[in-house]
Design an enzyme around this catalytic site. Structure first.
Site: not given
Ligand code: GLU
Length: 310
Positions: A64, A67, A194, A246, A264
């Protein structure tokens, strides 16, 4: 920097105890192989001076954290209006991969670019005529932000996520149905971009360098080169404060008070505005999805040096 150099090894050892309370993410099977007990941190100052402690040579995927940087690239490609036509500005209070609010409020429009639905919408905005051209632009931009060459992605993690991403697929098809992903957009192509951005592999040092760029509002303090317009970095940092950790973003803002984004894989990118870029890895996650050791370490550092921006 000197005090940091002296204290950091001890703080890492103390925070390692916290790592024992967490668990490595397993919903992407390949991530389950990460060493749960590892913890590493690198801090970089504006002159490039670096302080590290713990397992900083451990490579890990951005997940994430990516992002934040695809959001910045999407702003540069489409402007503020173009991006905010597709994603909102508000935290959700739901899990990162939730679809609950997608149907409840403005149908189809993700609340913000740091939840999965929002990040998938953002991935669709990256310019490029094919998905591999878009991915290539992302890898080059991430590499530039890290002060070097194009970054690469971990093929095994990418394949592992792509093979098991039923929820992300359903989010993306839902976006397509609601025309957030337009007619010209192929859902599987967007997902491919993604998954690859999430699988970009870094070390703590590279993450810290990327954070340093944000700490200096998009102008690399080591080269003096403006890589990202200040306004876009300002927006990205605001999202990091309101939704970067989060559903523990409020708690982290109270306890540490610095912009941060976790993933994650157990990575956390954090920054002290105008001063430091920080990269942390600690694969064991707590119930809210953040690295238990990493969060403890950042809170310790921030309170010792009074880094909170508030
Ligand atoms: N590739 C992970 C997903 O889409 C990233 C999620 C994350 O790091 O919060 O579930």
């Amino acid at each position: 920097m000197e005090q940091l150099r002296q204290e950091l090894p001890g703080w890492v050892e103390a925070s390692r105890l916290k790592a024992k309370e967490g668990r490595v993410a397993a919903y992407i099977p390949e991530l389950a192989k990460a060493p749960a007990e590892a913890l590493g941190v690198t801090v970089i100052g504006p002159d490039g001076e670096m302080v590290s402690a713990g397992e900083t040579s451990l490579p890990f995927t951005m997940q994430s954290i990516s992002k934040v940087f695809t959001l910045l690239l999407a702003f540069m490609d489409n402007g503020e209006e173009g991006v905010f036509a597709k994603v909102g500005m508000e935290p959700t209070g739901d899990d990162f991969n939730s679809m609950l609010k997608l149907e409840l409020v403005e149908p189809g429009k993700p609340f913000n670019p740091l939840i999965n639905a929002g990040a998938i919408a953002v991935a669709s905005l990256i310019h490029g005529s094919t998905s591999s051209e878009k991915t290539e632009r992302i890898l080059r931009f991430f590499g530039e932000a890290a002060g070097g060459e194009r970054l690469g992605y971990n093929e095994a993690v990418y394949r592992s996520e792509s093979a098991t991403a039923h929820r992300n697929r359903s989010l993306a098809y839902f976006l397509k149905d609601n025309e957030v992903l337009g007619e010209e957009i192929d859902v599987e192509d967007v997902l491919d971009v993604y998954f690859k951005q999430c699988a970009v592999e870094v070390t703590c040092g590279q993450l810290a360098r990327m954070a340093l760029l944000l700490a200096f509002d998009g102008t690399d303090p080591l080269t003096g080169k403006e890589l990202i317009p200040r306004r876009y970095v300002q927006i990205a940092k605001t999202f990091m404060i309101t939704c970067g950790m989060y559903n523990a973003s409020g708690e982290f803002a109270i306890r540490a008070g610095i912009p941060a984004k976790s993933g994650v894989s157990g990575g956390i990118l954090a920054l002290v505005p105008g001063r430091f870029g920080i990269g942390v890895v600690g694969p064991a996650l707590g119930s809210k999805g953040n690295s238990t050791g990493g969060v403890h370490l950042l809170e310790t550092m921030s309170s010792a040096f009074d880094w909170s921006i508030f």
